[in-house]
Design an enzyme around this catalytic site. Structure first.
Site, PDB file in Angstrom:
ATOM      1  N   HIS A   1       1.030  -1.281   0.471  1.00 52.87           N
ATOM      2  CA  HIS A   1      -0.127   0.002  -0.363  1.00 52.87           C
ATOM      3  C   HIS A   1       0.719   0.856   0.136  1.00 52.87           C
ATOM      4  O   HIS A   1       0.763   2.331  -0.671  1.00 52.87           O
ATOM      5  CB  HIS A   1      -0.915  -0.096   1.528  1.00 52.87           C
ATOM      6  CG  HIS A   1      -1.503   0.289   1.683  1.00 52.87           C
ATOM      7  ND1 HIS A   1      -3.268   0.910   1.069  1.00 52.87           N
ATOM      8  CD2 HIS A   1      -1.254   2.328   1.693  1.00 52.87           C
ATOM      9  CE1 HIS A   1      -3.618   2.275   1.488  1.00 52.87           C
ATOM     10  NE2 HIS A   1      -3.007   2.720   1.772  1.00 52.87           N
TER      11      HIS A   1
ATOM     12  N   GLU B   1      -6.233   8.133  -1.637  1.00 54.25           N
ATOM     13  CA  GLU B   1      -6.265   6.609  -0.666  1.00 54.25           C
ATOM     14  C   GLU B   1      -6.789   5.449  -1.439  1.00 54.25           C
ATOM     15  O   GLU B   1      -6.762   4.505  -1.873  1.00 54.25           O
ATOM     16  CB  GLU B   1      -6.824   6.798   0.631  1.00 54.25           C
ATOM     17  CG  GLU B   1      -6.136   7.526   1.406  1.00 54.25           C
ATOM     18  CD  GLU B   1      -4.535   6.959   1.652  1.00 54.25           C
ATOM     19  OE1 GLU B   1      -4.440   6.034   1.596  1.00 54.25           O
ATOM     20  OE2 GLU B   1      -4.415   7.668   2.415  1.00 54.25           O
TER      21      GLU B   1
HETATM   22  N1  BES Z   1      -1.248   7.825   4.375  1.00 54.76           N
HETATM   23  C1  BES Z   1      -1.817   6.588   5.241  1.00 54.76           C
HETATM   24  C2  BES Z   1      -1.840   7.105   6.812  1.00 54.76           C
HETATM   25  C3  BES Z   1      -2.841   8.629   7.093  1.00 54.76           C
HETATM   26  C4  BES Z   1      -3.474   9.110   6.563  1.00 54.76           C
HETATM   27  C5  BES Z   1      -1.327   9.111   8.249  1.00 54.76           C
HETATM   28  C6  BES Z   1      -4.454   9.808   6.984  1.00 54.76           C
HETATM   29  C7  BES Z   1      -2.517  10.516   8.199  1.00 54.76           C
HETATM   30  C8  BES Z   1      -3.772  11.115   8.023  1.00 54.76           C
HETATM   31  C9  BES Z   1      -1.310   5.647   4.913  1.00 54.76           C
HETATM   32  O1  BES Z   1      -0.895   5.208   3.492  1.00 54.76           O
HETATM   33  C10 BES Z   1      -2.217   4.961   4.929  1.00 54.76           C
HETATM   34  O2  BES Z   1      -3.055   4.350   4.870  1.00 54.76           O
HETATM   35  N2  BES Z   1      -2.117   3.678   6.424  1.00 54.76           N
HETATM   36  C11 BES Z   1      -3.026   2.544   6.568  1.00 54.76           C
HETATM   37  C12 BES Z   1      -2.902   1.429   5.968  1.00 54.76           C
HETATM   38  C13 BES Z   1      -3.341   0.497   4.063  1.00 54.76           C
HETATM   39  C14 BES Z   1      -3.194  -0.654   4.470  1.00 54.76           C
HETATM   40  C15 BES Z   1      -5.045   1.116   4.689  1.00 54.76           C
HETATM   41  C16 BES Z   1      -2.531   2.574   7.974  1.00 54.76           C
HETATM   42  O3  BES Z   1      -2.400   2.923   8.701  1.00 54.76           O
HETATM   43  O4  BES Z   1      -3.531   1.869   8.698  1.00 54.76           O
HETATM   44 ZN    ZN Z   2      -2.842   4.821   2.065  1.00 51.73          ZN
END
Ligand code: BES
Ligand code: ZN
Length: 590
Positions: A287, A310
């Protein structure tokens, strides 16, 4: 087009910061960064320029000749922080801000040695998405305001700095007992991708373009878990085109990292809860890798366009999974995603504006706004477009989309315009307008059929009527099987059922954090005492919000466990990242 972002004070029509030179000292004794940020303008300016800040102590602002410039800082807004207005002389090309961060900086977590794996050295890391960069650097903190930078970070000499940038030279610092590390980011990034960590950090090469960084105690396990990173990189290039960030390295963080992963360019950050010991949670790495294109090359213009980041990234993550593990694996992952989506949508209400893809989040805190909707509804929409266009056409579309918008930050409207032009007829055919702008889940959402999934869900749904898995067969289930099964079980079970599950399948002793967390939600929700200690320990070791939020919510809403929730939080609040702490405080206030 006016370039305004509801979460930034800066007016991007008025002047833009094109690059930054940072020279920062890391002071662990006062939990502050202090130093200078030089902001270089894209075009010579003059007059007032507004920057975003939060809890920064501004010590002075000077022009390139060292002359003091006038500045004022506005009263603090709870969500946005404070506007710093600098008055620039006519023709100004750059200016320097001398400042310090606050020990409470919302992007930063300062860890005591005891909170690290090694237990001997302190640690510091940043997490800037969505609007926390302003607590580290005074900047135009909007994804519309891309910039390049140089950074020099000075730290105690026994520590290492890693940064989401290309490393340059390291050498002795100007103060005795310090070391300085230099970095360069030649490609323009939105401010939320600025990231660094300081600690006892070592690394190991995993492939020609990838290396894992972490504390020495976690290195071997991390290198094994993510050994397939190079295969993923090749699979991702297959979907999107060439990887443009030179290297894809990643950092396995201390347990308190509040997310599963964060796509900081050239240095993805990952939670150590992915270290299941069987490579079953590596989809998070896929991801974050996919964000190298959707997110980091083509960036959402504001948080209202977050689904562009996303939704596309979840779609790509599952294309990589299909490529590496096959269609069945992808269907299962999609089904797990759909469960999460339905839960999120039902908790908002199907007609809530929070269930739209493009949102209107003016006046709200992006951290509170965060949900699975942009991820999983976004995924279903992109998958629907792929189905409607056919894979070949859609793959060409995606590659063209990336190439066309690389290194820019785009609105949903820009995406819609491109889609209409490149795949004419398709938007109407799939009712794109309804998907993007209306609440709820349109009835043409793609369903991923999987016999395995149906079997597991039916079995779980028959629980109350006495349906039970065959013990020998269930012992051979994959981690994904268990996740689906547990998620489909009733939220509370009789005590003897909890005991039966745990005795037969050792769920409380699980090394896979997804299974463990899903189990603990059911067990604590059922008031099943034998798991309370494990829940307390999990909540003391892990700061990942995906686990903290449902566990605290469950504990806090149970009569028997409300006091326990308060007790556990009181004991661990200081060990959580400020963003996570805020999230749990909101749960316990409501
Ligand atoms: N960019 C996001 C994390 C994020 C989003 C941090 C909004 C702060 C604000 C990252 O790419 C993400 O989506 N992480 C997910 C994992 C994914 C496999 C769905 C998580 O942290 O669970
Ligand atoms: Zn993400």
């Amino acid at each position: 087009m006016s370039r305004r972002d509801p979460h930034s004070f800066s007016d991007l029509d008025q002047g833009r910061v094109a690059s930054m030179d940072l020279d920062l000292n890391v002071d662990f004794s006062s939990s502050r960064l202090h130093g200078k940020a030089t902001l270089n303008l894209a075009a010579p300016g003059g007059g007032p320029l507004d920057l975003d800040t939060r809890d920064l102590e501004i010590r002075g602002v000077t022009d390139t000749d060292g002359n003091e410039l006038a500045w004022e800082i506005a009263e603090q807004d709870d969500i946005l922080g404070s506007c710093l207005r600098v008055t620039l002389p006519v023709g100004a090309q750059a200016f320097t801000i001398d400042y310090a961060t606050s020990p409470q900086a919302s992007a930063l977590q300062w860890l005591e040695p005891a909170q690290t794996d090694g237990g001997k050295h302190p640690y510091l890391f940043s997490q800037c998405q969505a609007i926390h960069a302003r607590s580290v650097i005074p900047c135009q903190d909007s994804p519309l305001a891309r910039f390049t930078f140089h950074a020099k970070m000075t730290v105690p000499e026994d520590l290492t700095v890693v940064m989401a940038a290309a490393p340059g030279q390291a050498g002795t610092g100007s103060q005795p007992g310090t070391r300085s590390f230099s970095f360069e980011m030649p490609q323009s990034i939105p401010p939320y991708l600025f990231a660094f960590a300081v600690g006892n950090i070592v690394s190991q090469d995993l492939g020609p373009r990838s290396r894992v960084y972490t504390e020495p105690e976690t290195l071997e396990k991390s290198a094994w878990e993510f050994a397939d990173v190079d295969k993923m990189l090749l699979a991702a290039e297959d979907v999107f085109g060439p990887y443009l960030w030179d290297r894809f390295d990643f950092l396995v963080m201390p347990g308190s990292f509040p997310y599963g992963g964060m796509e900081n360019p050239r240095l993805t950050f990952l939670t150590p809860t992915l270290l299941a010991g069987d490579r079953s949670l590596v989809n998070v790495l896929a991801h974050e890798l996919a964000h190298s294109w959707t997110g980091n090359l083509v960036t959402n213009a504001t948080m209202d366009d977050f689904w562009l980041n996303e939704g596309f990234t979840v779609w790509a993550e599952r294309r990589i999974l299909e490529n590496l593990d096959g269609l069945e694996a992808k269907s299962l992952a999609s089904a797990i995603g759909r469960n999460g989506l339905m839960e999120a949508m039902n908790s908002f209400g199907m007609d809530s504006p929070f269930t739209q893809l493009q949102t209107d989040s003016k006046g709200s805190d992006p951290d509170e706004f965060y949900s699975l909707v942009p991820y999983e509804k976004g995924y279903l929409f992109v998958a629907l477009l792929e189905q409607a266009a056919g894979r070949e056409k859609f793959d060409a579309f995606i590659k063209k989309y990336i190439k066309h918008f690389s290194f820019t930050s785009i609105t949903t409207a820009q995406f819609e315009e491109f889609l209409n032009a490149e795949l004419p007829g398709i938007p109407d055919q799939v009712r794109a307008n309804e998907w993007i702008h209306q609440a709820g889940l349109p009835d043409n959402n793609p369903v991923f059929e999987s016999e395995r999934l149906a079997m597991l869900e039916n079995l779980a749904k028959s629980w109350s009527d006495g349906g039970r898995p065959d013990v020998a067969a269930a012992k051979k289930w994959t981690p994904e099987d268990w996740q689906i099964f547990l998620q489909a079980l009733p939220r509370t079970l009789p005590q003897e059922d909890c005991a039966w599950l745990d005795e037969n399948f050792g769920l409380t002793g699980q090394g896979n954090s997804e299974i463990l967390c899903n189990w603990l939600i059911i067990a604590t929700g059922s008031g099943y005492e034998p798991t309370f200690d494990r829940t307390a320990r999990f909540l003391s070791e892990v700061g990942r919000m995906k686990y903290l939020k449902p566990l605290y919510t469950t504990l806090y809403s149970g009569k028997k466990t409300k006091g326990l929730a308060k007790e556990i939080f009181a004991a661990n609040a200081n060990g959580y990242h400020p963003i996570a702490r805020g999230g749990i405080e909101r749960i316990m206030a409501g």
